[in-house]
Design a protein around this motif. Sequence first.
Motif, mmCIF file in Angstrom:
data_model
loop_
_atom_site.group_PDB
_atom_site.id
_atom_site.type_symbol
_atom_site.label_atom_id
_atom_site.label_comp_id
_atom_site.label_asym_id
_atom_site.label_seq_id
_atom_site.Cartn_x
_atom_site.Cartn_y
_atom_site.Cartn_z
ATOM 1 N N LYS A 197 0.841 -1.196 0.000
ATOM 2 C CA LYS A 197 0.000 0.000 0.000
ATOM 3 C C LYS A 197 0.880 1.252 0.000
ATOM 4 O O LYS A 197 1.881 1.318 0.727
ATOM 5 C CB LYS A 197 -0.901 -0.014 1.237
ATOM 6 C CG LYS A 197 -2.196 0.739 1.097
ATOM 7 C CD LYS A 197 -3.114 0.415 2.271
ATOM 8 C CE LYS A 197 -4.470 1.054 2.084
ATOM 9 N NZ LYS A 197 -5.379 0.743 3.210
ATOM 10 N N TYR B 14 1.103 5.363 0.634
ATOM 11 C CA TYR B 14 0.500 6.488 1.362
ATOM 12 C C TYR B 14 1.178 7.771 0.874
ATOM 13 O O TYR B 14 2.421 7.863 0.845
ATOM 14 C CB TYR B 14 0.718 6.333 2.867
ATOM 15 C CG TYR B 14 0.060 5.103 3.475
ATOM 16 C CD1 TYR B 14 -1.130 5.209 4.176
ATOM 17 C CD2 TYR B 14 0.638 3.843 3.346
ATOM 18 C CE1 TYR B 14 -1.738 4.096 4.745
ATOM 19 C CE2 TYR B 14 0.045 2.721 3.889
ATOM 20 C CZ TYR B 14 -1.149 2.852 4.591
ATOM 21 O OH TYR B 14 -1.741 1.745 5.155
ATOM 22 N N LYS C 149 -7.643 6.725 -2.592
ATOM 23 C CA LYS C 149 -8.795 7.098 -1.791
ATOM 24 C C LYS C 149 -8.301 7.585 -0.439
ATOM 25 O O LYS C 149 -7.208 7.228 0.011
ATOM 26 C CB LYS C 149 -9.753 5.926 -1.623
ATOM 27 C CG LYS C 149 -9.197 4.771 -0.821
ATOM 28 C CD LYS C 149 -10.237 3.690 -0.642
ATOM 29 C CE LYS C 149 -9.690 2.557 0.224
ATOM 30 N NZ LYS C 149 -10.725 1.519 0.440
ATOM 31 N N ARG C 150 -9.113 8.422 0.179
ATOM 32 C CA ARG C 150 -8.698 9.018 1.447
ATOM 33 C C ARG C 150 -8.751 7.997 2.586
ATOM 34 O O ARG C 150 -9.638 7.145 2.634
ATOM 35 C CB ARG C 150 -9.600 10.207 1.780
ATOM 36 C CG ARG C 150 -9.273 11.443 0.974
ATOM 37 C CD ARG C 150 -9.965 12.652 1.544
ATOM 38 N NE ARG C 150 -9.370 13.879 1.085
ATOM 39 C CZ ARG C 150 -9.595 15.067 1.627
ATOM 40 N NH1 ARG C 150 -10.424 15.163 2.668
ATOM 41 N NH2 ARG C 150 -9.021 16.154 1.165
ATOM 42 N N GLU C 151 -7.805 8.156 3.520
ATOM 43 C CA GLU C 151 -7.738 7.260 4.667
ATOM 44 C C GLU C 151 -7.074 8.012 5.809
ATOM 45 O O GLU C 151 -6.125 8.776 5.604
ATOM 46 C CB GLU C 151 -6.939 6.015 4.314
ATOM 47 C CG GLU C 151 -6.964 4.949 5.389
ATOM 48 C CD GLU C 151 -6.264 3.677 4.950
ATOM 49 O OE1 GLU C 151 -5.700 2.996 5.830
ATOM 50 O OE2 GLU C 151 -6.268 3.375 3.736
ATOM 51 N N SER C 152 -7.558 7.806 7.007
ATOM 52 C CA SER C 152 -7.005 8.457 8.198
ATOM 53 C C SER C 152 -5.930 7.552 8.793
ATOM 54 O O SER C 152 -6.185 6.381 9.094
ATOM 55 C CB SER C 152 -8.105 8.718 9.227
ATOM 56 O OG SER C 152 -7.539 9.247 10.423
ATOM 57 N N ASP D 205 -3.819 10.111 1.072
ATOM 58 C CA ASP D 205 -4.369 9.444 -0.107
ATOM 59 C C ASP D 205 -3.632 8.113 -0.235
ATOM 60 O O ASP D 205 -2.398 8.079 -0.369
ATOM 61 C CB ASP D 205 -4.161 10.289 -1.362
ATOM 62 C CG ASP D 205 -5.028 11.536 -1.343
ATOM 63 O OD1 ASP D 205 -6.135 11.464 -0.788
ATOM 64 O OD2 ASP D 205 -4.589 12.574 -1.879
ATOM 65 N N THR D 206 -4.405 7.021 -0.190
ATOM 66 C CA THR D 206 -3.795 5.688 -0.210
ATOM 67 C C THR D 206 -4.260 4.921 -1.445
ATOM 68 O O THR D 206 -5.350 5.156 -1.967
ATOM 69 C CB THR D 206 -4.171 4.887 1.047
ATOM 70 O OG1 THR D 206 -5.581 4.650 1.054
ATOM 71 C CG2 THR D 206 -3.786 5.651 2.303
#
Length: 864
Positions: free
Chosen positions: A180, A182, A215-218, A225-226
């Motif tokens: 993944k 980031y 897609k956005r991820e916290s 954006d991941t």
Amino acid sequence: MKRLILILALLFPAIGLGAQTLRVDAPNLVAADEQFNVTFSVEGEHSVSSFEWNPGENFKLVWGPQKSTYSSTSIVNGKRSKSVTNSYTYVLMPLRAGTFSLPAAVATVQGKSVSSRSFSIEVVSGSASKPQSGSAQQGQGSRSSAAQGASVISSDDLYMRLIVNKNRAYVGEGITATLKLYQRVNIAGFEDANFPSFNGFWSQEQQAPSKIEFKRESVNGEIFDTAVIRSWNLIPQKAGTFTIDPAELVCLVNVRASSASSGSIFDSFFQDSYRQVRKRVSTQPVTLHISALPAGAPASFGGGVGRFDLKATLSRDSLKAHEAASLKVVISGNGNLPLLTAPKISFPPDFEVYDVKSSDSGRSRVFEYPFIPRSHGDFEIGPVEYSYFDLASGRYVTLNSGVLHMNVARSGEVESGGTPSAGQLVQNRRDVKDIGSDIRFISTKVPSLSGEGRFFVSSVLYKLLFLLMVAAAAVLWYLLRLRAERRADVVGSRNRAATKMARNRLALAGDFLRKDLSTAFYEELHKALLGFISDKFALDANDQSHDIIDGKLSDAGIPEGPRKEFIGLLDACEFARYAPASGHEEMNTHYERAVSVISVIDSSMKKNKPAAGAVLALLMFLLPFSSQAAVAYPDSLWTVGVKAYSEGNWEEAARAWSSIEAIGVTSPELCCNLGDAYFRQDRLADAILYYSRALKLDPSYGDARFNLEFARSLTQDKIDTVPEFFLKSWMRALCWCLPSDVWAGLSLGLLAATLALVLIFLLARSSAARKWGFFAGVLALILLIFSVSFAIWQRNDYMKADDAVVMRPVVSVKSAPSGFDTKDLFILHEGTVLELLDSVGDWSKVRLSDGREGWLKSDQIIII
């Protein structure tokens, strides 16, 4: 492009019938200091007359709503359609952190309300992702600028991770690894990707997107954006600790570079530019700890780890021999399905099994076993067993499908040149047409039956005759002189022959008794009584009155009781001859009384006091004639069998002849006829068994040998025979020229000839006669030895229980006398003849004619 997409969409009925839809487009994750857009779109044939939406108390409306309208018209096949899209855009600002639900919007179209879905937005306290700006100095080289641009991209804003769903697993347990990326920069592209090799693991790509979508991820309260670069399914192949090599990727990042300022307020707008820099990112090494599966795995363990179900089905459970079918085994569930090995299935012997075909279907793995049964019968396949390691319980679990039953009928193929019933027993046997077209017909003449295993050469009578003949040679001269003297004494000759003549006449009377012929019986019985007395006392016909007979018996010292018994029998015979009304029982009583009184008178006249022995001997000779009158006779059963066979009633014929065998008597003709009846019923193994038994009794029986060879040519097993020494073959062929009893009888004749020639050699007066007696005696002695040897050889072959016939359609010969942990050596079919070597429990060790050996169940064969 948008217009084209809309026109194509209007072609589908779901959209082209005036249906109005209200969609919402909004981010699912925003920062607390970030402004974001929420857009509502109403699509349909009509415009929106009113629209209402309230963002609620957790968000501040910064701007909006901004309304826009888009319409299009299309004509397809002469049909005109119109589409109108109304969009409402709101700009919002979060007031606090948390996860909040926004209400649905409501639009009114043609007087009808259309609602959107309610949706949630997560607000985090961190800052929003934004592109990095650069500060490269003007005048530096391109390489220096690129390096300086890459250096300002922090590893906190752009990094890559390899995420595994577990760090500890068993061998065979699935692990999901996800690569993944980031980022909080402006990425333009990627190059020089280098992925891990996953040594020690079986790997399969699950996700390999050709277009990277973020897609956005916290992450720890920060928004990134991941994107998933790759995803693998890993299955460990061995135990140990493994470190997955880092993955590397070069990211092309757009970095803003500022030019030198001229002091104008427009410099920041007109002079700013972007350039691409390369940023290499890599993952940290990941360590995985793989444990070995527990010991004690079942024999049916196929490498499965997880949780599975088993299902086994036959494509056909009823078919004919030589037709194809398949067994399908489906293993479904969660686990390492791609690595499952095919279950080991025990097919019946003589099933031609082909290579297993395997395929994957969703969350199942399918194994297909094509096979062709080569023999008919009812068979059982399986049960199919498959064991796997259950992760939830931490133990091995065995799945069992149960036994699958299959019925295989005869194929119905007929060899040309053969009878249909015989052709159904053999498939594609070329040599069948080279043998006779049919078996020979049965024997119709009533045979000479004897007890099973009785041979003349081993009987007491044979040995007694042999000794008597040797003794007779020693006293031959004495017997010749005695015979000459007795020939001169006519009265003495009649006296000595009286008992013999009486016995012959009584035997004939016994035959009439068996046939229930009253008049003939009493006539012959009367002749036996009068003839006995007239011969004993040399009486003429005129001297055979009752008084004279009584006087003669009295003078001979016969007691009064036997005299009265004898005279009473004469009266009974004379009365019955002229007034026949006696029943069978009374005839039998008179017969036994006559036998008894003649024996008593004869023994008394010879002064032989233990007369009971003579009576017993005479009864043993004559009683069979009377006992046979009250039982079912084998010759009548024989006739019933011959008639049934001639009429094509094979089962009735076999039943009649088997009844004769059940009495305890047999003959080569009886066994051969039984084999013919079984052959006509397609019971090939039984036919071969009885043909072989017929040849055991009489190896010279040509019909039995021909039929046996014909029947054995129809068996499915072609077995080469190890050749024996030629001298033994010659001697065996000579031995089989005559039955054992014939050889034994011939030996007695040769013994008599040998003894006579020896006497000639010893007693002849001329030298020529003595020389002829010597050479002829030697030749007779050699032939005597051969005849006795052949008779004993056949008898010993019959008594040996060392041959058997396979009675089951298919049997498997194993390497040891056990059904467990043994290998199947070869397959045999019904009718194959074996040699028995040993037995252990219910197992028999056998040998084929080509020398191969093995073990099979004793109930699968019958001893010849």
